[in-house]
Write an enzyme that holds these catalytic residues in place. Structure first.
Site, PDB file in Angstrom:
ATOM      1  N   LYS A   1       0.850  -1.203   0.000  1.00 52.61           N
ATOM      2  CA  LYS A   1       0.000   0.000   0.000  1.00 52.61           C
ATOM      3  C   LYS A   1       0.883   1.249   0.000  1.00 52.61           C
ATOM      4  O   LYS A   1       2.085   1.173   0.280  1.00 52.61           O
ATOM      5  CB  LYS A   1      -0.895  -0.018   1.236  1.00 52.61           C
ATOM      6  CG  LYS A   1      -0.115   0.030   2.559  1.00 52.61           C
ATOM      7  CD  LYS A   1      -1.020  -0.198   3.752  1.00 52.61           C
ATOM      8  CE  LYS A   1      -0.226  -0.115   5.047  1.00 52.61           C
ATOM      9  NZ  LYS A   1      -1.064  -0.445   6.224  1.00 52.61           N
TER      10      LYS A   1
ATOM     11  N   TYR B   1      14.552  31.404   6.766  1.00 48.70           N
ATOM     12  CA  TYR B   1      13.323  32.077   7.206  1.00 48.70           C
ATOM     13  C   TYR B   1      13.306  32.250   8.731  1.00 48.70           C
ATOM     14  O   TYR B   1      13.629  31.318   9.480  1.00 48.70           O
ATOM     15  CB  TYR B   1      12.099  31.259   6.818  1.00 48.70           C
ATOM     16  CG  TYR B   1      11.754  31.355   5.343  1.00 48.70           C
ATOM     17  CD1 TYR B   1      11.469  32.588   4.758  1.00 48.70           C
ATOM     18  CD2 TYR B   1      11.698  30.219   4.557  1.00 48.70           C
ATOM     19  CE1 TYR B   1      11.151  32.670   3.404  1.00 48.70           C
ATOM     20  CE2 TYR B   1      11.374  30.291   3.218  1.00 48.70           C
ATOM     21  CZ  TYR B   1      11.101  31.527   2.647  1.00 48.70           C
ATOM     22  OH  TYR B   1      10.777  31.603   1.316  1.00 48.70           O
TER      23      TYR B   1
END
Ligand SMILES: *Cc1c(COP(=O)(O)O)cnc(C)c1O
Length: 386
Positions: free
Chosen positions: A46, A268
Protein backbone atom coordinates in the site's frame (compact mmCIF):
# COMPACT_ATOMS: atom_id res chain seq x y z
CA UNK A 1 33.00 -2.68 -17.73
CA UNK A 2 32.35 -3.16 -14.03
CA UNK A 3 28.92 -2.51 -12.62
CA UNK A 4 28.53 0.64 -10.54
CA UNK A 5 28.01 0.18 -6.81
CA UNK A 6 24.86 1.27 -5.01
CA UNK A 7 26.71 4.33 -3.76
CA UNK A 8 27.56 5.15 -7.35
CA UNK A 9 24.05 4.65 -8.64
CA UNK A 10 22.76 6.74 -5.75
CA UNK A 11 24.76 9.67 -7.09
CA UNK A 12 22.18 12.12 -8.35
CA UNK A 13 22.04 13.47 -11.83
CA UNK A 14 23.27 17.04 -11.86
CA UNK A 15 21.30 19.24 -9.52
CA UNK A 16 18.71 16.70 -8.50
CA UNK A 17 17.87 15.26 -5.13
CA UNK A 18 17.69 11.53 -5.75
CA UNK A 19 15.90 8.66 -4.11
CA UNK A 20 17.45 5.24 -4.73
CA UNK A 21 15.51 2.11 -3.86
CA UNK A 22 17.58 -1.03 -3.21
CA UNK A 23 15.52 -4.05 -4.23
CA UNK A 24 18.26 -6.33 -2.91
CA UNK A 25 17.39 -5.04 0.56
CA UNK A 26 13.69 -5.74 -0.07
CA UNK A 27 14.59 -9.29 -1.15
CA UNK A 28 16.78 -9.87 1.93
CA UNK A 29 14.11 -8.52 4.29
CA UNK A 30 11.46 -10.66 2.59
CA UNK A 31 13.56 -13.80 2.99
CA UNK A 32 14.08 -13.06 6.68
CA UNK A 33 10.37 -12.41 7.26
CA UNK A 34 9.30 -15.47 5.25
CA UNK A 35 11.65 -17.50 7.41
CA UNK A 36 10.02 -16.20 10.58
CA UNK A 37 6.40 -16.50 9.47
CA UNK A 38 4.89 -19.89 10.17
CA UNK A 39 2.33 -19.37 7.40
CA UNK A 40 2.30 -17.63 4.04
CA UNK A 41 3.70 -14.16 3.59
CA UNK A 42 1.55 -11.41 2.08
CA UNK A 43 3.61 -8.44 0.85
CA UNK A 44 1.68 -5.29 1.77
CA UNK A 45 2.55 -2.69 -0.85
CA UNK A 46 0.00 0.00 0.00
CA UNK A 47 0.93 3.68 -0.25
CA UNK A 48 3.15 2.96 -3.26
CA UNK A 49 5.05 0.26 -1.42
CA UNK A 50 5.60 2.57 1.56
CA UNK A 51 7.01 5.14 -0.84
CA UNK A 52 9.44 2.67 -2.45
CA UNK A 53 7.39 1.85 -5.57
CA UNK A 54 4.53 -0.65 -5.23
CA UNK A 55 5.26 -2.68 -8.34
CA UNK A 56 9.02 -2.90 -7.71
CA UNK A 57 8.55 -3.92 -4.08
CA UNK A 58 5.83 -6.39 -5.05
CA UNK A 59 8.02 -8.08 -7.67
CA UNK A 60 11.07 -8.20 -5.40
CA UNK A 61 9.04 -9.63 -2.49
CA UNK A 62 7.27 -12.24 -4.64
CA UNK A 63 10.62 -13.40 -6.00
CA UNK A 64 11.99 -13.73 -2.45
CA UNK A 65 9.28 -15.75 -0.74
CA UNK A 66 6.06 -13.72 -0.50
CA UNK A 67 3.10 -15.49 -2.10
CA UNK A 68 0.44 -12.76 -2.11
CA UNK A 69 0.01 -9.01 -2.29
CA UNK A 70 -2.05 -6.73 -0.09
CA UNK A 71 -3.13 -3.11 -0.53
CA UNK A 72 -5.76 -0.83 0.91
CA UNK A 73 -7.79 0.50 -2.04
CA UNK A 74 -9.11 -1.29 -5.10
CA UNK A 75 -7.37 1.37 -7.21
CA UNK A 76 -4.02 0.25 -5.80
CA UNK A 77 -4.90 -3.38 -6.54
CA UNK A 78 -5.93 -2.57 -10.11
CA UNK A 79 -2.62 -0.73 -10.63
CA UNK A 80 -0.73 -3.89 -9.63
CA UNK A 81 -2.75 -5.96 -12.09
CA UNK A 82 -2.27 -3.44 -14.88
CA UNK A 83 1.49 -3.61 -14.23
CA UNK A 84 1.32 -7.35 -14.81
CA UNK A 85 1.29 -8.75 -11.26
CA UNK A 86 -0.60 -12.03 -11.32
CA UNK A 87 -0.23 -13.13 -7.67
CA UNK A 88 -3.35 -13.11 -5.48
CA UNK A 89 -4.14 -9.54 -4.38
CA UNK A 90 -6.28 -8.50 -1.40
CA UNK A 91 -7.75 -4.99 -1.02
CA UNK A 92 -9.24 -4.25 2.39
CA UNK A 93 -10.18 -0.59 2.61
CA UNK A 94 -13.04 0.53 0.41
CA UNK A 95 -16.32 2.37 0.94
CA UNK A 96 -19.61 0.47 0.85
CA UNK A 97 -20.27 1.98 -2.57
CA UNK A 98 -16.79 1.12 -3.81
CA UNK A 99 -16.10 0.04 -7.37
CA UNK A 100 -16.37 -3.68 -6.65
CA UNK A 101 -16.90 -4.45 -10.32
CA UNK A 102 -13.13 -3.83 -10.57
CA UNK A 103 -12.63 -6.66 -8.08
CA UNK A 104 -14.45 -8.98 -10.48
CA UNK A 105 -12.76 -7.65 -13.60
CA UNK A 106 -9.26 -7.89 -12.12
CA UNK A 107 -9.68 -10.92 -9.87
CA UNK A 108 -9.05 -9.04 -6.62
CA UNK A 109 -9.96 -10.43 -3.20
CA UNK A 110 -11.70 -7.95 -0.92
CA UNK A 111 -11.78 -7.35 2.81
CA UNK A 112 -15.33 -6.90 4.10
CA UNK A 113 -16.06 -5.16 7.42
CA UNK A 114 -19.86 -4.92 7.34
CA UNK A 115 -23.06 -6.35 5.85
CA UNK A 116 -23.45 -3.26 3.74
CA UNK A 117 -20.04 -3.89 2.16
CA UNK A 118 -20.83 -7.58 1.82
CA UNK A 119 -24.02 -6.96 -0.14
CA UNK A 120 -22.29 -4.45 -2.41
CA UNK A 121 -19.55 -7.00 -3.17
CA UNK A 122 -22.08 -9.77 -3.83
CA UNK A 123 -23.96 -7.51 -6.20
CA UNK A 124 -21.07 -5.99 -8.15
CA UNK A 125 -18.53 -8.80 -7.98
CA UNK A 126 -20.54 -12.02 -8.05
CA UNK A 127 -18.46 -14.98 -6.89
CA UNK A 128 -15.83 -12.69 -5.29
CA UNK A 129 -13.45 -14.13 -2.72
CA UNK A 130 -13.85 -12.18 0.51
CA UNK A 131 -11.98 -11.90 3.80
CA UNK A 132 -14.25 -10.95 6.69
CA UNK A 133 -12.62 -8.28 8.84
CA UNK A 134 -12.98 -8.37 12.61
CA UNK A 135 -12.06 -5.45 14.85
CA UNK A 136 -9.64 -7.20 17.19
CA UNK A 137 -9.29 -4.26 19.54
CA UNK A 138 -8.24 -1.07 17.83
CA UNK A 139 -11.70 0.36 17.09
CA UNK A 140 -10.53 1.26 13.61
CA UNK A 141 -11.33 -1.09 10.72
CA UNK A 142 -13.41 -4.26 10.82
CA UNK A 143 -16.70 -5.39 12.31
CA UNK A 144 -17.23 -4.77 16.00
CA UNK A 145 -17.62 -8.06 17.91
CA UNK A 146 -21.31 -7.27 18.47
CA UNK A 147 -21.84 -7.28 14.69
CA UNK A 148 -19.62 -10.26 13.92
CA UNK A 149 -22.16 -13.08 14.33
CA UNK A 150 -24.61 -11.46 11.93
CA UNK A 151 -21.85 -10.64 9.45
CA UNK A 152 -20.82 -14.31 9.47
CA UNK A 153 -24.42 -15.46 9.05
CA UNK A 154 -25.04 -13.05 6.19
CA UNK A 155 -21.81 -14.14 4.51
CA UNK A 156 -22.75 -17.81 4.83
CA UNK A 157 -26.19 -17.08 3.39
CA UNK A 158 -24.65 -15.40 0.32
CA UNK A 159 -22.03 -18.11 0.04
CA UNK A 160 -24.68 -20.82 -0.11
CA UNK A 161 -26.30 -18.90 -2.93
CA UNK A 162 -22.97 -18.91 -4.75
CA UNK A 163 -22.74 -15.12 -4.68
CA UNK A 164 -19.48 -14.83 -2.73
CA UNK A 165 -16.84 -17.12 -1.26
CA UNK A 166 -15.48 -16.48 2.21
CA UNK A 167 -11.81 -17.41 1.92
CA UNK A 168 -10.45 -15.47 4.88
CA UNK A 169 -10.87 -13.91 8.29
CA UNK A 170 -8.57 -11.03 9.25
CA UNK A 171 -7.78 -8.89 12.27
CA UNK A 172 -5.07 -6.38 13.14
CA UNK A 173 -3.02 -5.73 16.28
CA UNK A 174 -2.75 -2.27 17.82
CA UNK A 175 0.28 -2.86 20.05
CA UNK A 176 2.36 -5.55 18.35
CA UNK A 177 5.39 -3.24 18.50
CA UNK A 178 5.28 -3.81 22.28
CA UNK A 179 5.23 -7.62 22.48
CA UNK A 180 4.60 -7.69 26.25
CA UNK A 181 1.53 -5.44 26.05
CA UNK A 182 -1.49 -7.34 27.42
CA UNK A 183 -3.70 -6.05 24.60
CA UNK A 184 -1.90 -8.48 22.26
CA UNK A 185 -3.17 -11.53 24.12
CA UNK A 186 -6.65 -9.98 24.26
CA UNK A 187 -6.58 -9.37 20.50
CA UNK A 188 -5.39 -12.93 19.81
CA UNK A 189 -8.23 -14.28 21.94
CA UNK A 190 -10.77 -12.13 20.15
CA UNK A 191 -9.44 -13.28 16.78
CA UNK A 192 -9.68 -16.94 17.83
CA UNK A 193 -13.26 -16.28 18.97
CA UNK A 194 -14.03 -14.67 15.59
CA UNK A 195 -12.69 -17.67 13.68
CA UNK A 196 -14.69 -20.07 15.90
CA UNK A 197 -17.87 -18.12 15.25
CA UNK A 198 -17.22 -18.06 11.51
CA UNK A 199 -16.81 -21.83 11.54
CA UNK A 200 -19.92 -22.26 13.66
CA UNK A 201 -21.80 -20.26 11.02
CA UNK A 202 -20.68 -22.81 8.43
CA UNK A 203 -17.82 -20.80 6.91
CA UNK A 204 -14.48 -22.43 6.15
CA UNK A 205 -12.00 -19.55 5.89
CA UNK A 206 -8.75 -20.95 4.54
CA UNK A 207 -6.74 -17.76 5.23
CA UNK A 208 -6.70 -16.60 8.84
CA UNK A 209 -4.43 -13.61 9.34
CA UNK A 210 -3.70 -11.26 12.20
CA UNK A 211 0.05 -10.49 12.24
CA UNK A 212 1.81 -7.60 10.48
CA UNK A 213 5.58 -6.99 10.60
CA UNK A 214 6.04 -6.59 14.35
CA UNK A 215 4.01 -9.67 15.31
CA UNK A 216 5.61 -11.70 12.53
CA UNK A 217 8.96 -10.99 14.20
CA UNK A 218 7.93 -11.34 17.84
CA UNK A 219 4.67 -13.26 18.31
CA UNK A 220 4.38 -16.68 16.61
CA UNK A 221 1.04 -17.26 18.37
CA UNK A 222 -0.47 -14.59 16.12
CA UNK A 223 0.73 -16.06 12.82
CA UNK A 224 -2.13 -18.43 11.93
CA UNK A 225 -2.05 -19.18 8.19
CA UNK A 226 -0.56 -15.91 6.92
CA UNK A 227 1.34 -12.75 7.89
CA UNK A 228 0.71 -9.42 6.21
CA UNK A 229 3.98 -7.49 6.17
CA UNK A 230 4.62 -4.05 4.78
CA UNK A 231 7.10 -2.03 6.83
CA UNK A 232 9.45 -4.96 7.26
CA UNK A 233 9.86 -5.41 3.50
CA UNK A 234 11.45 -1.99 3.22
CA UNK A 235 13.58 -2.37 6.34
CA UNK A 236 11.42 -0.98 9.13
CA UNK A 237 11.02 -3.13 12.24
CA UNK A 238 8.44 -1.51 14.52
CA UNK A 239 9.30 -3.99 17.28
CA UNK A 240 12.94 -2.91 17.37
CA UNK A 241 14.04 -6.54 17.77
CA UNK A 242 15.45 -7.47 14.38
CA UNK A 243 18.06 -6.07 12.06
CA UNK A 244 16.35 -5.40 8.74
CA UNK A 245 17.94 -3.49 5.90
CA UNK A 246 16.57 -0.04 5.00
CA UNK A 247 15.84 -0.06 1.28
CA UNK A 248 15.98 3.65 0.58
CA UNK A 249 18.81 6.14 0.17
CA UNK A 250 18.18 9.85 -0.29
CA UNK A 251 21.01 11.99 -1.64
CA UNK A 252 21.33 15.57 -2.79
CA UNK A 253 24.13 17.57 -4.34
CA UNK A 254 25.41 20.74 -2.74
CA UNK A 255 24.38 23.35 -5.28
CA UNK A 256 25.96 26.43 -3.71
CA UNK A 257 28.39 27.17 -0.92
CA UNK A 258 28.98 30.48 0.81
CA UNK A 259 31.30 31.73 3.50
CA UNK A 260 29.62 33.72 6.24
CA UNK A 261 30.78 35.74 9.20
CA UNK A 262 29.99 34.95 12.81
CA UNK A 263 26.48 36.17 13.62
CA UNK A 264 25.06 35.70 10.10
CA UNK A 265 21.38 34.70 10.34
CA UNK A 266 20.28 31.79 8.13
CA UNK A 267 16.94 31.09 6.50
CA UNK A 268 13.32 32.08 7.21
CA UNK A 269 12.78 33.71 10.56
CA UNK A 270 16.53 33.95 11.11
CA UNK A 271 16.06 31.12 13.59
CA UNK A 272 19.77 30.23 13.59
CA UNK A 273 22.81 32.44 13.34
CA UNK A 274 26.34 31.24 12.68
CA UNK A 275 28.15 31.08 16.02
CA UNK A 276 31.48 31.53 14.19
CA UNK A 277 32.72 32.21 10.70
CA UNK A 278 31.77 29.15 8.65
CA UNK A 279 30.88 27.76 5.24
CA UNK A 280 27.25 26.97 4.44
CA UNK A 281 26.06 24.52 1.81
CA UNK A 282 22.69 24.59 0.04
CA UNK A 283 20.83 21.35 -0.75
CA UNK A 284 17.99 21.47 -3.32
CA UNK A 285 15.29 19.72 -1.32
CA UNK A 286 12.95 20.69 1.48
CA UNK A 287 9.63 19.92 3.08
CA UNK A 288 7.86 19.72 -0.30
CA UNK A 289 10.13 16.74 -0.96
CA UNK A 290 9.24 15.16 2.36
CA UNK A 291 11.98 16.39 4.67
CA UNK A 292 10.09 17.10 7.86
CA UNK A 293 10.27 20.82 8.69
CA UNK A 294 9.92 19.80 12.30
CA UNK A 295 13.42 18.27 12.17
CA UNK A 296 14.95 21.73 11.64
CA UNK A 297 17.60 22.43 14.25
CA UNK A 298 18.21 18.74 14.96
CA UNK A 299 18.77 16.99 11.65
CA UNK A 300 22.11 16.08 10.10
CA UNK A 301 23.36 14.84 6.73
CA UNK A 302 26.57 13.05 5.74
CA UNK A 303 29.06 14.70 3.43
CA UNK A 304 32.69 13.71 2.88
CA UNK A 305 32.21 11.00 5.48
CA UNK A 306 31.22 13.44 8.22
CA UNK A 307 27.91 14.37 9.77
CA UNK A 308 27.01 18.00 9.23
CA UNK A 309 24.10 19.81 10.88
CA UNK A 310 21.09 21.20 9.09
CA UNK A 311 20.88 24.85 10.15
CA UNK A 312 18.00 27.32 10.08
CA UNK A 313 14.50 26.27 9.07
CA UNK A 314 14.12 23.57 6.43
CA UNK A 315 12.19 25.42 3.74
CA UNK A 316 9.93 24.17 0.97
CA UNK A 317 12.63 23.52 -1.61
CA UNK A 318 15.91 24.11 0.20
CA UNK A 319 17.92 22.99 3.17
CA UNK A 320 21.09 24.66 4.46
CA UNK A 321 23.90 22.71 6.09
CA UNK A 322 26.83 23.98 8.11
CA UNK A 323 30.03 22.71 6.50
CA UNK A 324 32.36 24.28 9.07
CA UNK A 325 35.84 24.47 7.59
CA UNK A 326 35.33 21.46 5.30
CA UNK A 327 36.32 22.56 1.77
CA UNK A 328 33.23 21.11 0.10
CA UNK A 329 32.59 22.13 -3.50
CA UNK A 330 29.28 22.63 -5.23
CA UNK A 331 28.36 19.37 -6.91
CA UNK A 332 29.57 17.19 -4.06
CA UNK A 333 26.86 14.89 -2.80
CA UNK A 334 25.32 14.74 0.66
CA UNK A 335 23.54 11.64 1.89
CA UNK A 336 20.40 12.76 3.67
CA UNK A 337 19.55 9.28 4.86
CA UNK A 338 20.30 5.68 3.96
CA UNK A 339 20.94 2.30 5.55
CA UNK A 340 23.69 3.81 7.71
CA UNK A 341 26.63 1.86 6.25
CA UNK A 342 28.85 4.88 5.76
CA UNK A 343 27.71 6.66 8.90
CA UNK A 344 24.90 8.54 7.18
CA UNK A 345 21.71 9.21 9.14
CA UNK A 346 18.92 6.67 8.81
CA UNK A 347 15.23 7.34 8.19
CA UNK A 348 14.78 6.27 11.81
CA UNK A 349 17.02 9.14 12.94
CA UNK A 350 15.08 11.60 10.78
CA UNK A 351 11.91 10.24 12.35
CA UNK A 352 13.30 10.81 15.84
CA UNK A 353 14.37 14.35 14.90
CA UNK A 354 10.83 15.04 13.70
CA UNK A 355 9.12 13.25 16.62
CA UNK A 356 7.47 10.74 14.31
CA UNK A 357 7.98 7.18 12.99
CA UNK A 358 10.03 5.94 10.04
CA UNK A 359 6.87 5.04 8.12
CA UNK A 360 5.95 8.73 8.12
CA UNK A 361 9.33 9.69 6.64
CA UNK A 362 9.49 7.10 3.84
CA UNK A 363 5.85 7.42 2.76
CA UNK A 364 6.01 11.22 2.74
CA UNK A 365 8.71 11.76 0.12
CA UNK A 366 7.69 14.01 -2.73
CA UNK A 367 7.09 13.27 -6.37
CA UNK A 368 9.71 15.81 -7.42
CA UNK A 369 12.64 13.64 -6.35
CA UNK A 370 14.57 11.88 -9.07
CA UNK A 371 13.91 8.18 -8.46
CA UNK A 372 16.13 5.24 -9.26
CA UNK A 373 15.78 1.56 -8.68
CA UNK A 374 18.82 -0.63 -7.99
CA UNK A 375 18.57 -4.39 -8.36
CA UNK A 376 20.81 -4.97 -5.35
CA UNK A 377 23.73 -3.41 -3.55
CA UNK A 378 26.69 -3.57 -5.92
CA UNK A 379 24.54 -4.25 -8.97
CA UNK A 380 23.66 -1.90 -11.77
CA UNK A 381 20.73 0.46 -11.92
CA UNK A 382 17.64 -1.28 -13.12
CA UNK A 383 15.80 1.82 -14.05
CA UNK A 384 15.84 5.53 -13.66
CA UNK A 385 12.24 6.55 -13.20
CA UNK A 386 12.29 10.29 -13.60
C1 LIG B 1 -0.50 -1.58 6.78
C2 LIG B 1 -1.15 -2.83 7.21
C3 LIG B 1 -0.39 -3.99 7.36
C4 LIG B 1 1.12 -4.00 7.25
O1 LIG B 1 1.62 -3.55 8.50
P1 LIG B 1 3.18 -3.43 8.74
O2 LIG B 1 3.30 -3.13 10.20
O3 LIG B 1 3.63 -2.30 7.89
O4 LIG B 1 3.79 -4.72 8.36
C5 LIG B 1 -1.05 -5.16 7.67
N1 LIG B 1 -2.39 -5.18 7.84
C6 LIG B 1 -3.15 -4.08 7.72
C7 LIG B 1 -4.62 -4.17 7.93
C8 LIG B 1 -2.57 -2.86 7.42
O5 LIG B 1 -3.31 -1.76 7.30
Amino acid sequence: MTAPTLAAVARPRAGAATLTVDLGAVAANTRLLAGRATGELMAVVKADGFGHGAVDVARAALAAGATRLGVTSLAEAVALREAGCTAPVLSWLNPPDGDYSAAAAYDIEVGVPSRQHLHAVAQLAPGARVHLMLDTGMAREGAAPANWPELCRAARFLERQGRIRVVGVMGHLSCADRPADPSNAAARARFAWGVRLARAAGLRPRDRHLAATAATLTDPQSHHTMSRVGAGLVGIDPSGTTRLRPAMTLTAPVIETRQVRAGTPVGYGASWSAPRATTLGLLPLGYADGLPRHASGRAEVLIRGRRRPVVGQISMDMTVIDLGDEPVHPGEVATVFGPGDAGEPTAAEWAAWAATIEHDIVTGLGQRLHRRVAAAAGRPVLRSLR
